[in-house]
Design an enzyme around this catalytic site. Structure first.
Site, PDB file in Angstrom:
ATOM      1  N   SER A 190      20.558 -52.986 -66.143  1.00 36.85           N
ATOM      2  CA  SER A 190      19.609 -53.868 -66.829  1.00 36.85           C
ATOM      3  C   SER A 190      18.973 -53.137 -68.006  1.00 36.85           C
ATOM      4  O   SER A 190      18.595 -53.764 -68.991  1.00 36.85           O
ATOM      5  CB  SER A 190      18.544 -54.369 -65.854  1.00 36.85           C
ATOM      6  OG  SER A 190      17.705 -53.320 -65.430  1.00 36.85           O
ATOM      7  N   ASP A 216      27.494 -47.861 -70.420  1.00 38.91           N
ATOM      8  CA  ASP A 216      26.759 -49.094 -70.123  1.00 38.91           C
ATOM      9  C   ASP A 216      26.550 -49.920 -71.381  1.00 38.91           C
ATOM     10  O   ASP A 216      26.709 -51.149 -71.383  1.00 38.91           O
ATOM     11  CB  ASP A 216      25.396 -48.764 -69.506  1.00 38.91           C
ATOM     12  CG  ASP A 216      25.529 -47.921 -68.255  1.00 38.91           C
ATOM     13  OD1 ASP A 216      26.648 -47.805 -67.738  1.00 38.91           O
ATOM     14  OD2 ASP A 216      24.499 -47.379 -67.810  1.00 38.91           O
TER      15      ASP A 216
HETATM   16  P1  ADP Z   1      19.334 -50.303 -64.097  1.00 40.74           P
HETATM   17  O1  ADP Z   1      19.711 -50.028 -65.510  1.00 40.74           O
HETATM   18  O2  ADP Z   1      20.338 -49.812 -63.118  1.00 40.74           O
HETATM   19  O3  ADP Z   1      18.972 -51.723 -63.829  1.00 40.74           O
HETATM   20  P2  ADP Z   1      17.143 -48.609 -64.831  1.00 40.74           P
HETATM   21  O4  ADP Z   1      16.123 -47.896 -64.014  1.00 40.74           O
HETATM   22  O5  ADP Z   1      17.970 -47.821 -65.759  1.00 40.74           O
HETATM   23  O6  ADP Z   1      18.026 -49.447 -63.786  1.00 40.74           O
HETATM   24  O7  ADP Z   1      16.438 -49.729 -65.698  1.00 40.74           O
HETATM   25  C1  ADP Z   1      15.503 -50.597 -65.099  1.00 40.74           C
HETATM   26  C2  ADP Z   1      14.308 -50.748 -66.033  1.00 40.74           C
HETATM   27  O8  ADP Z   1      14.674 -51.615 -67.139  1.00 40.74           O
HETATM   28  C3  ADP Z   1      13.120 -51.427 -65.387  1.00 40.74           C
HETATM   29  O9  ADP Z   1      12.315 -50.482 -64.710  1.00 40.74           O
HETATM   30  C4  ADP Z   1      12.413 -52.017 -66.586  1.00 40.74           C
HETATM   31  O10 ADP Z   1      11.661 -51.029 -67.256  1.00 40.74           O
HETATM   32  C5  ADP Z   1      13.573 -52.422 -67.481  1.00 40.74           C
HETATM   33  N1  ADP Z   1      13.923 -53.823 -67.250  1.00 40.74           N
HETATM   34  C6  ADP Z   1      15.043 -54.314 -66.669  1.00 40.74           C
HETATM   35  N2  ADP Z   1      15.029 -55.667 -66.630  1.00 40.74           N
HETATM   36  C7  ADP Z   1      13.863 -56.047 -67.193  1.00 40.74           C
HETATM   37  C8  ADP Z   1      13.225 -57.314 -67.442  1.00 40.74           C
HETATM   38  N3  ADP Z   1      13.796 -58.479 -67.101  1.00 40.74           N
HETATM   39  N4  ADP Z   1      12.005 -57.304 -68.028  1.00 40.74           N
HETATM   40  C9  ADP Z   1      11.418 -56.153 -68.380  1.00 40.74           C
HETATM   41  N5  ADP Z   1      11.956 -54.941 -68.170  1.00 40.74           N
HETATM   42  C10 ADP Z   1      13.149 -54.879 -67.584  1.00 40.74           C
HETATM   43 MG    MG Z   2      19.944 -48.148 -66.420  1.00 41.40          MG
END
Ligand code: ADP
Ligand code: MG
Length: 376
Positions: A120, A165
């Site tokens: 994400s 990614d």
């Molecule tokens: P991954 O990339 O595996 O999902 P990460 O820890 O690298 O996990 O990234 C997650 C972070 O990205 C969250 O803690 C947040 O800061 C941000 N994030 C992801 N989705 C959203 C969203 N819908 N709204 C706001 N921030 C988000």
């Molecule tokens: Mg990530």
């Protein structure tokens, strides 16, 4: 969460989307100059946006209450914290690279689980980047935006991530996996459409409890770098599969030998998977997934009981192949199944998790989807 109009008092100019990803095979090969094979997921981050003429960016997310605002001119690495560091980082890197972006209101919405290893973070960076560029009709090369998004995650957010990614989120196409050669910096679209072959690709988030494993990634990386130095090559990619036995004989340490064996065999498995997909033999890719998991479990030692139980159960329930995907220690498994057995495989995993006292897993069906784009 309120609508765009309610949050920003204006109507949006457009929406832009960027997907999450799952890597089919090629784990811990990226920092060894190796090969990876991600697909983009149907699950994505959607950024709805309107232009502002004051050089400021305001961001809100359906998952968070506050609107966060900053001036593009004043951005320096780390100046905006929390989740807004991602959109701020995207704006910072585009400004630093000379793209004439301008102020914007951005509303982030998502059906992509955050923190589950489905990237994400890269999707948020890429969706923000294409929104900021799209608002001003600025043309861009998707692979270049991926590279900038990686720079933003490395230098603005401070996360030492590789390029896979962002490349997946920007460059994947529907019905294909993205064959990305990190040494050559080249990509190829490989036909991969499980549904067309009556197959399903399940992605199961095992929801493993967070363990203190920050040092493990760095340790694996260090082992690989030390092994490459000991073998006199710039990176383990340089060890051909046919020379693996010779290379292993030259390494003193048993643990390092196993780490090297994982990387070299995993790179070979990516090549084999690509050959099979090109030949339309998707079912035969399954055993490569399983071999990859065994290598990560026994040689690279990055699995945890939840991941192993999910994979073993999927295979017992008839999956053609299954493996953990991502950095390890938590995150997701993928399982390639006949479309007709996908439900039974998922039920078997849920039952096994209940019996083991693990948290309930959650699943999504992963149709290979398109990379970032305007969505309306
Ligand atoms: P991954 O990339 O595996 O999902 P990460 O820890 O690298 O996990 O990234 C997650 C972070 O990205 C969250 O803690 C947040 O800061 C941000 N994030 C992801 N989705 C959203 C969203 N819908 N709204 C706001 N921030 C988000
Ligand atoms: Mg990530």
């Amino acid at each position: 969460m309120s609508s765009f109009e309610e949050v920003f008092g204006t109507t949006p100019d457009g929406s832009w989307r960027a997907p999450g990803r799952v890597n089919l095979i090629g784990e811990h090969t990226d920092y060894n100059d190796g090969l990876v094979l991600p697909i983009a997921l149907p699950n994505q981050i959607l950024v709805t946006a309107s232009k502002r003429d004051d050089g400021r960016i305001a961001v809100a997310s359906t998952g968070h209450d506050r609107v966060i605002e900053f001036a593009i001119d004043e951005l320096v690495p780390g100046s905006v914290g929390d989740w807004a560091a991602y959109p701020a980082g995207a704006a910072w890197v585009l400004r630093e690279s000379g793209y004439p972006i301008g102020g914007a209101n951005l509303l982030v919405d998502s059906d992509l689980p955050s923190g589950a290893g489905l990237s994400s973070s890269a999707a948020l960076l890429c969706a923000t980047s294409v929104a900021l560029l799209g608002l001003r009709d600025i043309e861009f090369d998707p692979a270049e935006v991926a590279r900038l998004a990686q720079l933003a995650e490395n230098q603005y957010v401070g996360a030492p991530v590789g390029l896979m990614d962002q490349m997946a989120s920007m460059c994947c196409t529907a019905g294909h996996a993205l064959y990305f050669d990190i040494r050559a910096m080249s990509t190829d679209q490989i036909p991969f459409d499980p549904a067309a072959d009556d197959l399903a690709l399940l992605v199961v988030d095992v929801k493993a409890p967070h363990r203190h494993v920050d040092g493990e990634y760095a340790a694996r990386r260090r082992s690989c770098e030390e092994a490459a130095a000991e073998l006199g090559v710039p990176a383990l990619r340089s060890i051909a599969y046919d020379d693996l036995d010779d290379a292993l004989k030259r390494l003193q340490d048993g643990v390092v030998r196993r780490r090297v064996r994982h990387v070299v065999t995993e790179i070979r498995r990516v090549e084999e998977a690509v050959e099979l997909m090109r030949a339309g033999r998707l079912r035969d890719v399954g055993p490569l997934f399983t071999a990859s998991h065994v290598s990560m479990r026994d040689d690279f030692e990055i699995t945890v009981p939840e991941l192993d139980v999910a994979v073993d159960t999927a295979l017992e329930a008839g999956a053609l192949g299954a493996r953990m995907t991502g950095g390890g220690f938590d995150g997701c498994i993928i399982a390639l199944t006949e479309a007709s057995t996908a439900d039974a495989v998922l039920s078997a995993i849920e039952k096994a998790f209940a019996e083991h006292g693990f948290s309930a897993p959650s699943a999504l069906a992963a149709a290979p989807s398109a990379g970032a784009s305007r969505s309306d």
